[in-house]
Design a protein around this motif. Structure first.
Motif, PDB file in Angstrom:
ATOM      1  N   GLU A 195       0.822  -1.210   0.000  1.00  0.00           N
ATOM      2  CA  GLU A 195       0.000   0.000   0.000  1.00  0.00           C
ATOM      3  C   GLU A 195       0.858   1.263   0.000  1.00  0.00           C
ATOM      4  OE1 GLU A 195      -3.617   0.506   2.733  1.00  0.00           O
ATOM      5  OE2 GLU A 195      -2.240   2.077   3.433  1.00  0.00           O
ATOM      6  N   ASN A 196       1.157   1.779  -1.202  1.00  0.00           N
ATOM      7  CA  ASN A 196       1.717   3.124  -1.301  1.00  0.00           C
ATOM      8  C   ASN A 196       0.628   4.062  -1.815  1.00  0.00           C
ATOM      9  OD1 ASN A 196       1.509   2.725  -4.089  1.00  0.00           O
ATOM     10  ND2 ASN A 196       3.679   2.246  -4.323  1.00  0.00           N
ATOM     11  N   GLU A 197       0.951   5.347  -1.922  1.00  0.00           N
ATOM     12  CA  GLU A 197      -0.075   6.321  -2.317  1.00  0.00           C
ATOM     13  C   GLU A 197      -0.651   6.029  -3.699  1.00  0.00           C
ATOM     14  OE1 GLU A 197       2.631   8.389   0.588  1.00  0.00           O
ATOM     15  OE2 GLU A 197       2.931   7.212  -1.240  1.00  0.00           O
ATOM     16  N   ASP A 198       0.214   5.714  -4.645  1.00  0.00           N
ATOM     17  CA  ASP A 198      -0.246   5.521  -6.017  1.00  0.00           C
ATOM     18  C   ASP A 198      -1.208   4.338  -6.121  1.00  0.00           C
ATOM     19  OD1 ASP A 198       1.374   7.635  -6.687  1.00  0.00           O
ATOM     20  OD2 ASP A 198       3.034   6.377  -7.375  1.00  0.00           O
ATOM     21  N   HIS A 199      -0.893   3.266  -5.405  1.00  0.00           N
ATOM     22  CA  HIS A 199      -1.787   2.106  -5.447  1.00  0.00           C
ATOM     23  C   HIS A 199      -3.084   2.391  -4.699  1.00  0.00           C
ATOM     24  CE1 HIS A 199      -3.211  -2.028  -5.458  1.00  0.00           C
ATOM     25  NE2 HIS A 199      -3.473  -1.870  -4.169  1.00  0.00           N
ATOM     26  N   LEU A 200      -2.966   2.881  -3.478  1.00  0.00           N
ATOM     27  CA  LEU A 200      -4.152   3.083  -2.642  1.00  0.00           C
ATOM     28  C   LEU A 200      -5.127   4.075  -3.259  1.00  0.00           C
ATOM     29  CD1 LEU A 200      -5.568   2.606   0.138  1.00  0.00           C
ATOM     30  CD2 LEU A 200      -4.348   4.641   0.937  1.00  0.00           C
ATOM     31  N   LEU A 201      -4.626   5.186  -3.782  1.00  0.00           N
ATOM     32  CA  LEU A 201      -5.495   6.272  -4.239  1.00  0.00           C
ATOM     33  C   LEU A 201      -5.818   6.219  -5.727  1.00  0.00           C
ATOM     34  CD1 LEU A 201      -3.843   9.203  -2.247  1.00  0.00           C
ATOM     35  CD2 LEU A 201      -5.825   7.816  -1.594  1.00  0.00           C
ATOM     36  N   LEU A 202      -5.078   5.395  -6.490  1.00  0.00           N
ATOM     37  CA  LEU A 202      -5.303   5.381  -7.936  1.00  0.00           C
ATOM     38  C   LEU A 202      -5.554   3.991  -8.510  1.00  0.00           C
ATOM     39  CD1 LEU A 202      -2.489   7.840  -9.128  1.00  0.00           C
ATOM     40  CD2 LEU A 202      -4.895   8.378  -8.726  1.00  0.00           C
ATOM     41  N   TRP A 203      -4.651   3.047  -8.225  1.00  0.00           N
ATOM     42  CA  TRP A 203      -4.587   1.834  -9.018  1.00  0.00           C
ATOM     43  C   TRP A 203      -5.218   0.596  -8.396  1.00  0.00           C
ATOM     44  CZ3 TRP A 203      -3.747   1.660 -13.987  1.00  0.00           C
ATOM     45  CH2 TRP A 203      -3.140   2.759 -14.588  1.00  0.00           C
ATOM     46  N   CYS A 204      -5.563   0.642  -7.143  1.00  0.00           N
ATOM     47  CA  CYS A 204      -6.283  -0.486  -6.560  1.00  0.00           C
ATOM     48  C   CYS A 204      -7.627  -0.640  -7.283  1.00  0.00           C
ATOM     49  CB  CYS A 204      -6.508  -0.250  -5.069  1.00  0.00           C
ATOM     50  SG  CYS A 204      -7.423  -1.593  -4.266  1.00  0.00           S
ATOM     51  N   ARG A 254      -0.022   7.482 -13.828  1.00  0.00           N
ATOM     52  CA  ARG A 254       0.709   6.451 -13.097  1.00  0.00           C
ATOM     53  C   ARG A 254       0.999   6.859 -11.660  1.00  0.00           C
ATOM     54  NH1 ARG A 254       0.160   1.726 -14.884  1.00  0.00           N
ATOM     55  NH2 ARG A 254       1.896   1.163 -13.517  1.00  0.00           N
ATOM     56  N   SER A 255       0.981   8.150 -11.364  1.00  0.00           N
ATOM     57  CA  SER A 255       1.348   8.609 -10.028  1.00  0.00           C
ATOM     58  C   SER A 255       0.359   9.659  -9.541  1.00  0.00           C
ATOM     59  CB  SER A 255       2.756   9.205 -10.032  1.00  0.00           C
ATOM     60  OG  SER A 255       2.774  10.417 -10.778  1.00  0.00           O
ATOM     61  N   CYS A 256       0.352   9.891  -8.237  1.00  0.00           N
ATOM     62  CA  CYS A 256      -0.530  10.913  -7.667  1.00  0.00           C
ATOM     63  C   CYS A 256      -0.177  12.297  -8.202  1.00  0.00           C
ATOM     64  CB  CYS A 256      -0.429  10.896  -6.142  1.00  0.00           C
ATOM     65  SG  CYS A 256      -1.285   9.498  -5.372  1.00  0.00           S
ATOM     66  N   LYS A 257       1.104  12.548  -8.386  1.00  0.00           N
ATOM     67  CA  LYS A 257       1.524  13.845  -8.921  1.00  0.00           C
ATOM     68  C   LYS A 257       0.927  14.071 -10.303  1.00  0.00           C
ATOM     69  CE  LYS A 257       5.586  16.325 -10.605  1.00  0.00           C
ATOM     70  NZ  LYS A 257       7.057  16.289 -10.783  1.00  0.00           N
ATOM     71  N   ASP A 258       1.052  13.082 -11.184  1.00  0.00           N
ATOM     72  CA  ASP A 258       0.531  13.231 -12.543  1.00  0.00           C
ATOM     73  C   ASP A 258      -0.997  13.290 -12.548  1.00  0.00           C
ATOM     74  OD1 ASP A 258       3.087  13.238 -13.560  1.00  0.00           O
ATOM     75  OD2 ASP A 258       3.103  11.097 -14.018  1.00  0.00           O
ATOM     76  N   ALA A 259      -1.623  12.520 -11.666  1.00  0.00           N
ATOM     77  CA  ALA A 259      -3.087  12.546 -11.587  1.00  0.00           C
ATOM     78  C   ALA A 259      -3.572  13.909 -11.114  1.00  0.00           C
ATOM     79  CB  ALA A 259      -3.581  11.455 -10.641  1.00  0.00           C
TER      80      ALA A 259
END
Length: 280
Positions: free
Chosen positions: A148-157, A179-184
């Motif tokens: 569980e990192n930010e990118d998975h938890l908030l985007l890719w799960c 792919r990342s929270c920054k890009d999203a």
């Protein structure tokens, strides 16, 4: 570059000569710390050693200050002024500044800022800080399969992805998920004519997902996809409603056609509402 390591160093006032030694004609650095480094700090130490490894230390030369903005290393006011007035902000700095949106409650802005930096208290980060000690305990709170990192938890799960898909269908927008929270975050910041409303959806969605994750952990509460999506709609509407004077749309209007509830700032700084298709 490494403020945390500087704070932990026992040699902050030392010269280069005092921070290493000559062994067989080669210079070896000796870095000393006030305590044992955490996993994140060890990564920074590795980066630091990689950076200073290329520094050529000369045995016959004395330590001295070197001003990097002049070829001879001597400080001048002219070069300092030029450095201060010509330095451009990088993309990351610009991105971080955009996180602070006056329409959004401060704590949600702060959470967005942390997610872009990759520093939320998600399980992977807790593992790095030794708050979680077992890798098995760092699995995603939603799927229990991926770390569980930010990118998975908030985007890719899969769970989170279903919320984003509902957002896209709700706004009638199509795009490829970043792919990342920054890009999203940047995707939501530059959404053309939907920019202001769509940016609020970013904050509402990541906060709804984070709140849902916390409820699962601390309350053993299972929240459905539809409930999370309703949180996104509810929070985004009332954040705008409470901050934007003269925004008269109803919650039903917002839920049925959010793109028709846009807010645009005109040159005289007055906020007006524009129906979809109208021009300023």
């Amino acid at each position: 570059m490494f403020p945390r390591l500087s704070y932990l160093s026992t040699d902050r006032q030392s010269t280069v000569q005092q921070m290493g030694e000559w062994i067989g004609g080669s210079w070896r650095w000796r870095l000393k710390w006030r305590r044992r480094l955490s996993t994140r700090e060890q990564d920074q130490e590795t980066q630091l050693r990689s950076t200073i490894q290329n520094v050529q230390v000369r045995k016959e030369a004395d330590d001295r200050w070197w001003w990097r903005y002049e070829k001879d290393g001597e400080y001048t006011v002219k070069s300092a002024y030029k450095m201060l007035t010509t330095t451009e902000e990088g993309d990351e700095i610009k991105c971080l500044k955009r996180c602070w949106n006056s329409t959004i409650p401060l704590k949600i802005c702060a959470f967005s800022w942390l997610s872009v930096l990759g520093r939320t208290p998600c399980k992977v980060n807790l593992l790095k800080r030794n708050i979680i000690t077992q890798e098995a305990d760092a699995k995603c709170s939603f799927c229990a399969e991926i770390a569980e990192n930010e990118d998975h938890l908030l985007l890719w799960c899969d769970f989170s992805g279903k919320i984003w898909n509902k957002n896209l269908a709700w706004w009638e927008i199509k795009y490829v998920m970043a792919r990342s929270c920054k890009d999203a975050f940047l995707q939501h910041s530059w959404a053309g004519r939907y920019q202001k409303g769509w940016q609020v959806i970013w904050y509402a969605t990541i906060w709804a997902l984070w709140s849902t994750q916390n409820r699962r952990i601390f309350e053993a509460k299972q929240v459905s996809i539809d409930e999370v999506f309703h949180m996104v709609q509810y929070n985004s509407y009332y954040w705008i409603k409470s901050k934007i004077e003269g925004w008269t749309y109803s919650f039903a209007d917002w839920c049925n056609a959010p793109s028709r509830c846009r807010i645009v700032k005109v040159p005289n700084q007055r906020l007006i509402e524009l129906e979809q298709g109208e021009m300023i």
